[in-house]
Design an enzyme around this catalytic site. Structure first.
Site, PDB file in Angstrom:
ATOM      1  N   ARG B  89       0.931  -1.143  -0.045  1.00  0.00           N
ATOM      2  CA  ARG B  89       0.124  -0.035   0.036  1.00  0.00           C
ATOM      3  C   ARG B  89       0.970   1.255  -0.076  1.00  0.00           C
ATOM      4  O   ARG B  89       0.923   1.881   1.089  1.00  0.00           O
ATOM      5  CB  ARG B  89      -0.881  -0.060   1.255  1.00  0.00           C
ATOM      6  N   GLU B 131      -4.168  -1.952  -2.194  1.00  0.00           N
ATOM      7  CA  GLU B 131      -4.664  -2.360  -0.932  1.00  0.00           C
ATOM      8  C   GLU B 131      -5.171  -3.667  -1.349  1.00  0.00           C
ATOM      9  O   GLU B 131      -5.490  -4.067  -2.475  1.00  0.00           O
ATOM     10  CB  GLU B 131      -5.675  -1.699  -0.232  1.00  0.00           C
ATOM     11  N   PHE B 132      -5.102  -4.768  -0.407  1.00  0.00           N
ATOM     12  CA  PHE B 132      -5.620  -6.052  -0.393  1.00  0.00           C
ATOM     13  C   PHE B 132      -7.077  -6.112  -0.799  1.00  0.00           C
ATOM     14  O   PHE B 132      -7.590  -6.921  -1.220  1.00  0.00           O
ATOM     15  CB  PHE B 132      -5.476  -6.910   0.963  1.00  0.00           C
ATOM     16  N   HIS B 288       9.192 -24.393  15.893  1.00  0.00           N
ATOM     17  CA  HIS B 288      10.777 -24.627  15.665  1.00  0.00           C
ATOM     18  C   HIS B 288      10.967 -25.858  16.760  1.00  0.00           C
ATOM     19  O   HIS B 288      11.644 -26.906  16.276  1.00  0.00           O
ATOM     20  CB  HIS B 288      11.565 -23.695  16.376  1.00  0.00           C
ATOM     21  N   LYS B 386      12.783 -15.652  26.502  1.00  0.00           N
ATOM     22  CA  LYS B 386      13.090 -14.310  26.139  1.00  0.00           C
ATOM     23  C   LYS B 386      13.856 -13.838  27.503  1.00  0.00           C
ATOM     24  O   LYS B 386      13.546 -14.122  28.447  1.00  0.00           O
ATOM     25  CB  LYS B 386      11.850 -13.295  25.570  1.00  0.00           C
TER      26      LYS B 386
END
Lengths: 299, 534
Positions: B89, B131-132, B288, B386
């Site tokens: 966009r 745009e989509f 993962h 994390k």
């Protein structure tokens, strides 16, 4: 880079010095995957070492450089050891004097890494039958370079006489990108090739080799023409559907033309020796297609 | 030549190398006289095609995808005429997108910048703004692709890379269907590439799959789990199946347990919107870590083709068993303010955009067992988090102690268990840990490490995971992409854990820069084990 000179030495002293240097640097000799023996003279050793060291970034190796000096001198062996922080592996430069020049293998053999492949490389002139050369006998892969010969074309034409599986020539390595591009062009059906022309600068060994490969694979007559170069400049193949061609005039960007399709530009740069060597070291088994190409070339 | 020199056994070739080289099959060789299965110099090159990239302005595109495309080109692996179409966009022209690509390459490409490679790539760069939801934009895209087929000879082969949040998938896929871009005419192909997350539970994964599978057949859907593109992960297959050294002991008879870890030192950064409500387990374990587990634990596939490989992975995933008591067999935590690598950092709940009552975990540990003959009774501990001590991903297979130790108790006081560690990142390689005598008059035995560093024995820099995966998409080679069945099986493992956690209130805190909450250590301690100190 740590460098160490040993004058009037022998293989066992070199070995223990290497071990000592490694310990000093705290770097154990792990990870080296092969021994590359370069048989040079003083004039081309610098370039050979540079290319081999660069290739060692991809294939960490022990590089043994054998430099023959005057035969008239008394027997003597000088060695220079280099262990770098910048590049993996280690380099040993051997300078041989007197009768020792004829028995280089006696120095090289104890310096080979145990139980890993050995590759011999002649950046300059090479023996008629590399596999029968005393150093060639130690190696399962032998790399020559026709371009270093005074008459490159003659050199590549005669390679098949001394060919033993495991031999390859850098003239063959130089045409890999060309072969890859041409193979891509034939991935979609094109029709039968009737004839073709390979153009290259005069005396360029890769041109007849590429022509021989094409002719052998396509079973069609392929001629060789001269151009201003540099190196290979074009391949034109006449097929039943029209011409397929690859043209490169600036040694970097080529144009691929196929019948019924738009022209496309493809990066096709000439490669430095280090990259050629790295490609060679990627495969340590005999290259049957090279064998077939030089045999076809000799016929 | 009668005297072929006798060379030492040529051991440089591995099964993995042979498998990788099998790209030129007999069938290809018959169709193309210039190809030969013995010709190992010629690389695997994709056929002419267009890559359509949705979400070009995203971080992933700039840092990974565009540089990977250039690196492929630099290695001579992109077909002549390869074209790259950006869709976003933005009120942009082709040259604006080219500039973005150029900058991304200069900054992030792995291989050196070469003018001729850039020229080749530049000629194929196009941009379609829109745009989509905008039908007109997709009609323009379809037109542009048709034109590229004519001017670049790409033969109607398109890969659509949806580097956009999953909420846009329905719109984009529907647009591709409407414009007919999803239907491949005879002799060409259409593929769609999607990134994780593949849903946030089984139901949403199935819904997501329903969207793509309504338009694209399963064989045309490529799900990217970039871990599977990593050389070290593929090397797990070589290590296990090309060697005879490890396989005999790769079972319950010798293995005590396995630990699979993915630790990050960073916090959630700017991903608050995505991360909150998702958490560490959904973000990392579901894809993962379970994929790593499958590769480590699976039986040998009959070949390395996609079907055989996926079948074995599925078998392992199906055989996974959750702990009886989820309170004892799992652990979760959220980082609190602390010191990370010499810098003060805020806690998870203080991060921008995170509600103070968030129950999202930033650390997750799970104990799983595999109900089959090879692994019965061998726990696989998975953990991710994390703001842990440092960034490391590894698979550690820890072996049982020797059945009898003919040493005095004092001599082996500090002898641990043998371990084989596959270091996935950073510093890729393999470590083997075993006991060795300490030099001296006493028979003191202590652990030592034997190390194989990937970067030392092979490439200076291995190809990026995305290079390999993009190439596989363009070639149409699916073994490294998880199948929808694998995705669903993984959710079946995780869903009960997530449901249990959701009922437990806020997760336990752990100080940033440490190795997770106490409950995770307790979970190991109950089994008489400890986490490896990383």
């Amino acid at each position: 880079m740590t460098s160490f000179m040993l004058a009037g030495t022998n293989a066992s002293k070199i070995s223990s010095q290497l071990t000592m240097l490694r310990h000093q640097m705290g770097a154990p000799a792990v990870g080296m995957v092969l021994t590359l023996v370069a048989i040079c003279d003083e004039s081309n050793q610098y370039d050979a070492v540079r290319a081999a060291t660069d290739a060692a970034r991809e294939h960490p190796s022990r590089i043994v450089v054998v430099i023959a000096r005057s035969r008239e001198e008394p027997i003597r062996l000088d060695a220079e050891l280099r262990i770098g922080e910048s590049a993996p592996g280690e380099t040993i430069l051997l300078r041989l004097y007197g009768d020792l020049t004829r028995h280089a293998e006696s120095v090289v053999s104890p310096l080979l890494l145990p139980d890993t492949p050995v590759v011999a490389w002649w950046p300059g002139e090479c023996p008629q039958v590399p596999a029968k050369d005393p150093i060639g006998l130690l190696a399962q892969r032998r790399i020559t370079d026709a371009r270093a010969s005074a008459d490159s074309v003659k050199a590549i034409m005669s390679r098949s006489r001394g060919y033993v599986p495991g031999d390859t020539d850098l003239a063959w390595t130089r045409i890999t990108p060309w072969r890859s591009l041409l193979a891509t062009a034939f991935d979609q059906p094109v029709g039968t090739v009737e004839s073709g022309v390979v153009e290259g600068s005069p005396g360029h060994a890769s041109a007849p080799l590429l022509a021989a490969w094409l002719s052998e694979r396509l079973d069609a007559p392929i001629e060789i023409a001269e151009s201003e170069g540099p190196g290979l400049t074009s391949v034109r193949l006449a097929t039943s559907a029209g011409d397929v061609s690859v043209t490169r005039s600036d040694s970097r960007l080529a144009t691929l033309v196929r019948p019924g399709q738009p022209d496309r530009r493809v990066a096709l740069a000439r490669r430095p020796t280090s990259e050629l060597l790295a490609e060679e070291l990627r495969r340590l088994d005999p290259d049957d297609l090279y064998g077939a190409a030089i045999r076809h070339l000799a016929d | 030549m009668d005297t072929e020199p006798v060379a030492p056994a040529d051991e440089a070739r591995t099964v993995a190398a042979a498998a990788a080289a099998a790209a030129t099959t007999e069938a290809v060789a018959r169709a193309n006289p210039l190809r030969d299965p013995r010709d190992k110099r010629l690389p695997r090159v994709a056929g002419p095609c267009v890559l359509v990239l949705f979400g070009v302005t995203g971080d992933l595109a700039k840092r990974k995808l565009l540089p990977a495309i250039y690196d492929l080109g630099n290695r001579g692996l992109l077909p002549p005429g390869f074209s790259l179409v950006g869709f976003a966009r933005r009120d942009w022209q082709d040259q604006d997108f080219a500039q973005l690509t150029h900058d991304a390459i200069k900054e992030h490409a792995r291989t050196p910048f070469r003018e001729e490679v850039w020229k080749q790539l530049r000629e194929g760069i196009h941009f379609v703004p829109g745009e989509f939801a905008d039908d007109g934009a997709f009609d323009a895209l379809a037109m542009a692709l048709k034109e590229i087929d004519e001017t670049r000879g790409t033969g109607g082969n398109y890969a659509f890379y949806l580097s956009v949040p999953p909420k846009f998938f329905p719109k984009v896929v529907e647009q591709l269907r409407r414009t007919g871009l999803a239907d491949a005419p005879e002799g060409s192909w259409r593929r769609v590439v999607i990134e994780k997350p593949f849903g946030h539970d089984l139901k949403s994964a199935q819904d997501l799959n329903a969207i793509t599978s309504a338009v694209f057949p399963e064989s045309s859907v490529f799900r990217i789990d970039h871990y599977l593109g990593k050389e070290t992960v593929q090397n797990i297959l070589a290590l296990r199946f090309a060697n005879n050294l490890f396989e005999p002991i790769w079972n319950r008879g010798y293995v005590d347990h396995a630990q699979i870890t993915m630790a990050e030192d960073i916090g959630i950064g700017g991903r608050a919107g995505y991360y909150d409500g998702i958490g560490a387990a959904r973000d990392v374990i579901q894809n993962h870590l379970l994929q790593l587990l499958a590769l480590v634990a699976m039986e040998d596939p009959t070949s390395f083709d996609a079907n055989a490989l996926r079948r074995e992975k599925e078998k392992v995933l199906k055989a996974l068993r959750l702990p009886q008591d989820l309170a004892l067999g799992t652990a979760r935590g959220a980082y609190t303010a602390g010191w990370q690598g010499g810098e003060p950092v805020v806690g998870y709940l203080e991060e921008d955009g995170i509600p103070a009552d968030s129950i999202t975990e930033t650390y997750a540990a799970v104990k799983l067992e595999i109900a089959n003959r090879r692994w019965a009774g061998v726990p696989f501990y998975l953990r991710t988090g994390k703001r842990l001590g440092r960034r490391v991903t590894e698979v550690a297979v820890v072996f049982q102690r020797a059945p009898h130790l003919p040493f005095s108790k004092d001599d082996i006081e500090i002898l641990g268990q043998n371990a084989l560690v596959i270091r996935v990142q950073p510093d890729e390689g393999i470590t083997v840990r075993f006991g060795s005598k300490v030099p001296g008059t006493a028979m003191e035995v202590r652990d030592v490490s034997m190390d194989f560093a990937y970067g030392e024995s092979f490439l200076e820099s291995s190809p990026e995971a995305y290079e390999r995966l993009l190439l596989d998409v363009l070639i149409g080679d699916p073994p490294l992409f998880p199948h929808q069945r694998e995705v669903e099986l993984s959710w079946r493992i995780l869903d009960p854990i997530e449901r249990f956690w959701a009922s437990q209130g806020q997760p336990e805190g752990y100080a940033a820069g440490t190795w997770g909450p106490a409950s995770a250590d307790n979970m190991m301690a109950r089994d008489g084990r400890v986490w490896r100190r990383l």
